[in-house]
Design a protein around this motif. Structure first.
Motif, short mmCIF file in Angstrom:
data_model
loop_
_atom_site.label_atom_id
_atom_site.label_comp_id
_atom_site.label_asym_id
_atom_site.label_seq_id
_atom_site.Cartn_x
_atom_site.Cartn_y
_atom_site.Cartn_z
N ALA A 1 -0.11 -2.81 -6.53
CA ALA A 1 1.02 -2.39 -5.70
C ALA A 1 0.44 -1.07 -4.45
O ALA A 1 -0.57 -0.69 -5.03
N LEU A 2 1.10 -1.04 -3.77
CA LEU A 2 0.75 -0.16 -2.67
C LEU A 2 1.47 1.36 -3.18
O LEU A 2 2.61 1.20 -3.73
N TRP A 3 0.76 2.28 -3.07
CA TRP A 3 1.19 3.61 -3.54
C TRP A 3 1.79 4.42 -2.20
O TRP A 3 0.85 4.89 -1.50
N SER B 1 11.09 7.51 -9.11
CA SER B 1 10.40 6.73 -8.06
C SER B 1 11.09 5.54 -7.82
O SER B 1 12.21 5.22 -8.53
N LEU B 2 10.55 4.79 -6.75
CA LEU B 2 11.23 3.69 -6.11
C LEU B 2 10.40 2.40 -6.23
O LEU B 2 9.32 2.69 -5.73
N ILE B 3 10.66 1.19 -6.80
CA ILE B 3 9.90 0.08 -6.79
C ILE B 3 10.29 -0.82 -5.79
O ILE B 3 11.50 -1.23 -5.87
N GLY C 1 5.29 -2.33 -3.98
CA GLY C 1 4.99 -0.94 -3.68
C GLY C 1 5.56 -0.17 -4.53
O GLY C 1 6.72 -0.31 -4.96
N LEU C 2 5.25 1.11 -4.74
CA LEU C 2 5.70 2.22 -5.45
C LEU C 2 5.82 3.39 -4.76
O LEU C 2 4.78 4.09 -4.45
N PHE C 3 7.25 4.15 -4.55
CA PHE C 3 7.32 5.17 -3.47
C PHE C 3 7.37 6.37 -4.83
O PHE C 3 8.45 6.61 -5.42
N THR C 4 6.31 7.18 -4.87
CA THR C 4 6.15 7.92 -6.10
C THR C 4 6.74 9.40 -5.98
O THR C 4 6.56 10.20 -6.79
#
Length: 279
Positions: free
Chosen positions: A251-253, A196-198, A206-209
């Motif tokens: 954080a935004l998911w 994943s990417l913070i 944000g977290l790109f999950t």
């Protein structure tokens, strides 16, 4: 048409959803083994989205994951085989030209995350983002390279960017940072070296999950794994850690597959139940 692009802000960065397409899978099929035939949810269609995230940072133009791609031979799998989507038009409608992209960050190398790495040009596959550095896990690349089931994906979506000298591999466990704003973190389970990417900017996160979850249903049931998950125990553990991290950091998911807004904050209702609060 998706010209009215969904746009979100994280500090100084803007994040835009670029649609490829939406589809539906019955809940009982998607969460096979977790939702049984007597369950009212079993036949309910779960809407899924396939899209990219396009990020403007002060220094870079970044694409996270690149969808399925058009016209690919995917062994007659109806989800991915020879599809025709308006992704390129949707991308251009954001006002960004593919040659302006500086980084393409891949969470993992499944077929619906790497397709628009390339486009067809005179019957050959060429990089869609010719001036970008493409980044992926070294372990994921090694695995896909040697699996017969990924043969076509390797030839049409990975080899052309390797031959163009654009692909760089990383050790996800080392948590490398790109563009001063985005950091890889290991979230294995869905695939062996899934990441994943913070994103962090101006005190916001944000977290790109990637494929940690396929539906908000999994917020209430983090123990549910999709049929696409490789290691169930690892995937559940990664999901739970990500949920906790997002709550702690407000954080935004940013999901790779939730339909609709695809981005939300995680909140708890009075009963302690997690809720998906669209951003």
């Amino acid at each position: 048409m998706h010209n009215q692009h969904l746009t979100f802000n994280v500090g100084e960065c803007t994040v835009v959803k670029v649609m490829e397409r939406e589809l539906q899978i019955p809940a009982g099929n998607l969460f096979s083994g977790f939702i049984h035939s007597g369950d009212p949810l079993h036949g309910q269609p779960v809407p899924l989205s396939i899209h990219s995230w396009l990020i403007h940072t002060p220094d870079d133009v970044i694409v996270i994951d690149t969808g399925t791609g058009n016209g690919r031979d995917r062994g007659n799998n109806p989800l991915y085989d020879h599809i025709s989507s308006p992704y390129q038009d949707n991308f251009l409608a954001t006002g960004v030209k593919p040659e302006e992209v500086t980084l393409v960050l891949l969470t993992h190398l499944h077929t619906d995350h790497v397709g628009w790495n390339t486009v067809e040009d005179n019957n050959r596959w060429v990089p869609m983002f010719p001036n970008a550095r493409y980044i992926c896990s070294a372990k994921e690349l090694e695995r896909v390279k040697h699996m017969e089931r990924y043969r076509n994906l390797w030839l049409d979506s990975l080899l052309p960017i390797i031959e163009a000298g654009l692909l760089e591999t990383i050790d996800v466990a080392a948590e490398p940072v790109f563009g001063n704003t985005i950091k890889y973190i290991p979230t294995p389970g869905h695939s062996p070296d899934h990441a994943s990417l913070i994103i962090s900017s101006g005190g916001e996160y944000g977290l790109f999950t990637g494929d940690l979850m396929h539906s908000p249903l999994q917020l209430a049931h983090p123990e549910w794994n999709s049929v696409f998950c490789h290691d169930h125990q690892q995937a559940e553990s990664s999901r739970r850690k990500a949920i906790t991290w997002c709550q702690q950091n407000n954080a935004l998911w940013f999901s790779a597959h939730f339909a609709g807004e695809s981005c939300a904050r995680l909140t708890q209702d009075k009963t302690g139940q997690l809720r998906w609060l669209a951003a």
